[in-house]
Design a protein around this motif. Structure first.
Motif, PDB file in Angstrom:
ATOM      1  N   GLU A  82      54.092  19.556  92.604  1.00  0.00           N
ATOM      2  CA  GLU A  82      52.886  18.723  92.728  1.00  0.00           C
ATOM      3  C   GLU A  82      51.958  19.009  93.628  1.00  0.00           C
ATOM      4  OE1 GLU A  82      53.766  16.403  89.295  1.00  0.00           O
ATOM      5  OE2 GLU A  82      52.112  15.875  90.819  1.00  0.00           O
ATOM      6  N   SER A  83      52.326  19.612  94.632  1.00  0.00           N
ATOM      7  CA  SER A  83      51.341  19.811  96.034  1.00  0.00           C
ATOM      8  C   SER A  83      50.352  20.741  95.532  1.00  0.00           C
ATOM      9  CB  SER A  83      52.348  20.138  97.139  1.00  0.00           C
ATOM     10  OG  SER A  83      52.973  21.224  96.789  1.00  0.00           O
ATOM     11  N   VAL A  84      50.589  21.696  94.564  1.00  0.00           N
ATOM     12  CA  VAL A  84      49.812  22.791  94.326  1.00  0.00           C
ATOM     13  C   VAL A  84      48.969  22.541  93.170  1.00  0.00           C
ATOM     14  CG1 VAL A  84      51.163  24.271  95.780  1.00  0.00           C
ATOM     15  CG2 VAL A  84      51.370  24.221  93.098  1.00  0.00           C
ATOM     16  N   LYS A  85      49.666  21.595  92.212  1.00  0.00           N
ATOM     17  CA  LYS A  85      49.021  21.371  90.902  1.00  0.00           C
ATOM     18  C   LYS A  85      47.551  21.193  90.777  1.00  0.00           C
ATOM     19  CE  LYS A  85      52.354  19.391  87.883  1.00  0.00           C
ATOM     20  NZ  LYS A  85      53.128  18.171  87.306  1.00  0.00           N
ATOM     21  N   GLY A  86      46.937  21.907  89.813  1.00  0.00           N
ATOM     22  CA  GLY A  86      45.084  21.876  89.884  1.00  0.00           C
ATOM     23  C   GLY A  86      44.396  22.959  90.705  1.00  0.00           C
ATOM     24  N   ARG A  87      45.420  23.500  91.773  1.00  0.00           N
ATOM     25  CA  ARG A  87      44.708  24.319  92.842  1.00  0.00           C
ATOM     26  C   ARG A  87      45.443  25.918  92.678  1.00  0.00           C
ATOM     27  NH1 ARG A  87      45.654  23.721  97.934  1.00  0.00           N
ATOM     28  NH2 ARG A  87      47.748  22.895  97.481  1.00  0.00           N
ATOM     29  N   PHE A  88      46.423  25.964  92.407  1.00  0.00           N
ATOM     30  CA  PHE A  88      47.253  27.159  92.199  1.00  0.00           C
ATOM     31  C   PHE A  88      47.511  27.461  90.606  1.00  0.00           C
ATOM     32  CE2 PHE A  88      49.552  27.496  96.420  1.00  0.00           C
ATOM     33  CZ  PHE A  88      48.337  26.983  97.138  1.00  0.00           C
ATOM     34  N   THR A  89      47.547  28.853  90.344  1.00  0.00           N
ATOM     35  CA  THR A  89      47.706  29.334  88.869  1.00  0.00           C
ATOM     36  C   THR A  89      48.722  30.581  89.053  1.00  0.00           C
ATOM     37  OG1 THR A  89      45.542  28.465  88.069  1.00  0.00           O
ATOM     38  CG2 THR A  89      46.688  29.833  86.594  1.00  0.00           C
ATOM     39  N   ILE A  90      49.401  30.533  88.347  1.00  0.00           N
ATOM     40  CA  ILE A  90      50.812  31.498  88.172  1.00  0.00           C
ATOM     41  C   ILE A  90      50.383  32.182  86.890  1.00  0.00           C
ATOM     42  CG2 ILE A  90      52.562  30.203  87.019  1.00  0.00           C
ATOM     43  CD1 ILE A  90      54.360  32.082  88.772  1.00  0.00           C
ATOM     44  N   SER A  91      50.319  33.569  86.854  1.00  0.00           N
ATOM     45  CA  SER A  91      50.312  34.390  85.633  1.00  0.00           C
ATOM     46  C   SER A  91      50.903  35.693  85.714  1.00  0.00           C
ATOM     47  CB  SER A  91      48.668  34.747  85.432  1.00  0.00           C
ATOM     48  OG  SER A  91      48.105  35.544  86.545  1.00  0.00           O
ATOM     49  N   ARG A  92      51.255  36.168  84.697  1.00  0.00           N
ATOM     50  CA  ARG A  92      51.843  37.555  84.669  1.00  0.00           C
ATOM     51  C   ARG A  92      51.265  38.615  83.647  1.00  0.00           C
ATOM     52  NH1 ARG A  92      58.188  36.244  83.430  1.00  0.00           N
ATOM     53  NH2 ARG A  92      57.872  38.549  83.264  1.00  0.00           N
ATOM     54  N   ASP A  93      51.563  39.863  84.088  1.00  0.00           N
ATOM     55  CA  ASP A  93      51.122  40.920  82.981  1.00  0.00           C
ATOM     56  C   ASP A  93      52.411  41.701  82.792  1.00  0.00           C
ATOM     57  OD1 ASP A  93      50.235  43.344  81.741  1.00  0.00           O
ATOM     58  OD2 ASP A  93      48.172  43.169  82.958  1.00  0.00           O
ATOM     59  N   ASN A  94      52.831  41.650  81.937  1.00  0.00           N
ATOM     60  CA  ASN A  94      54.250  42.234  81.447  1.00  0.00           C
ATOM     61  C   ASN A  94      53.945  43.997  81.223  1.00  0.00           C
ATOM     62  OD1 ASN A  94      55.622  40.176  81.798  1.00  0.00           O
ATOM     63  ND2 ASN A  94      55.857  39.553  79.371  1.00  0.00           N
ATOM     64  N   ALA A  95      52.758  44.378  80.555  1.00  0.00           N
ATOM     65  CA  ALA A  95      52.607  45.683  80.692  1.00  0.00           C
ATOM     66  C   ALA A  95      52.179  46.388  81.963  1.00  0.00           C
ATOM     67  CB  ALA A  95      51.233  45.748  79.775  1.00  0.00           C
ATOM     68  N   LYS A  96      51.934  45.465  83.089  1.00  0.00           N
ATOM     69  CA  LYS A  96      52.049  46.198  84.323  1.00  0.00           C
ATOM     70  C   LYS A  96      52.915  45.681  85.407  1.00  0.00           C
ATOM     71  CE  LYS A  96      46.896  46.288  84.465  1.00  0.00           C
ATOM     72  NZ  LYS A  96      45.508  45.684  85.119  1.00  0.00           N
ATOM     73  N   ASN A  97      53.964  44.868  84.899  1.00  0.00           N
ATOM     74  CA  ASN A  97      55.189  44.369  85.563  1.00  0.00           C
ATOM     75  C   ASN A  97      54.536  43.718  86.968  1.00  0.00           C
ATOM     76  OD1 ASN A  97      56.694  45.769  83.772  1.00  0.00           O
ATOM     77  ND2 ASN A  97      57.769  46.974  85.471  1.00  0.00           N
ATOM     78  N   THR A  98      53.847  42.756  86.663  1.00  0.00           N
ATOM     79  CA  THR A  98      53.178  41.986  87.929  1.00  0.00           C
ATOM     80  C   THR A  98      53.100  40.679  87.683  1.00  0.00           C
ATOM     81  OG1 THR A  98      50.812  42.245  87.155  1.00  0.00           O
ATOM     82  CG2 THR A  98      51.635  43.900  88.621  1.00  0.00           C
ATOM     83  N   ASP A 118      51.155  37.061  89.317  1.00  0.00           N
ATOM     84  CA  ASP A 118      50.228  36.630  90.422  1.00  0.00           C
ATOM     85  C   ASP A 118      50.258  35.179  90.574  1.00  0.00           C
ATOM     86  OD1 ASP A 118      47.656  39.002  89.260  1.00  0.00           O
ATOM     87  OD2 ASP A 118      49.472  39.534  90.402  1.00  0.00           O
ATOM     88  N   LEU A 119      49.809  34.926  91.796  1.00  0.00           N
ATOM     89  CA  LEU A 119      49.469  33.670  92.123  1.00  0.00           C
ATOM     90  C   LEU A 119      48.011  33.145  92.707  1.00  0.00           C
ATOM     91  CD1 LEU A 119      50.995  30.835  92.173  1.00  0.00           C
ATOM     92  CD2 LEU A 119      51.090  31.117  94.753  1.00  0.00           C
TER      93      LEU A 119
END
Length: 122
Positions: free
Chosen positions: A61-77, A79-80
């Protein structure tokens, strides 16, 4: 799976940082991926999680709307992206991998990377 987080640093309140976690191995896409953080004197806490295909996410709850998590399975990464940072976001940030489920619990994690320090000045 070996995990290596990077991207931490010193930023002023209101600023942004992007953390990245690089994973070794060919099975990265079979893991749910998480970010946790640990502030000085506090327990490690859940920040964000993403499903194996990257289609679903979960946030504290403390980071909703401010942080975004994503991934790239082709690059094995994974991010935040952290925006509108606050001094209370100051912590060591860890990425973690979990084989079984989308979870917010640290004890469900199978692998941990070394942390990266984020310091937000007021």
């Amino acid at each position: 799976v070996q995990l290596q987080a990077s991207g931490g640093g010193l930023v002023q309140a209101g600023g942004s940082l992007r953390l990245s976690c690089a994973a070794s191995g060919r099975t990265f896409s079979s893991y749910y991926m998480n970010w946790f953080r640990q502030a000085p004197g506090k327990e490690r806490a859940f920040v964000a999680a993403v499903t194996r295909g990257g289609t679903s996410t979960s946030y504290a709850e403390s980071v909703k709307g401010r942080f975004t998590i994503s991934r790239d399975n082709a690059k094995n990464t994974v991010d935040l992206q952290m925006n509108s940072l606050k001094p209370e976001d100051t912590a060591v940030y860890y990425c973690a991998a979990n084989k079984e489920r989308l979870s917010i619990r640290s004890y469900d994690m199978d692998y941990w990377g070394k942390g990266t320090l984020v310091t937000v000045s007021s």
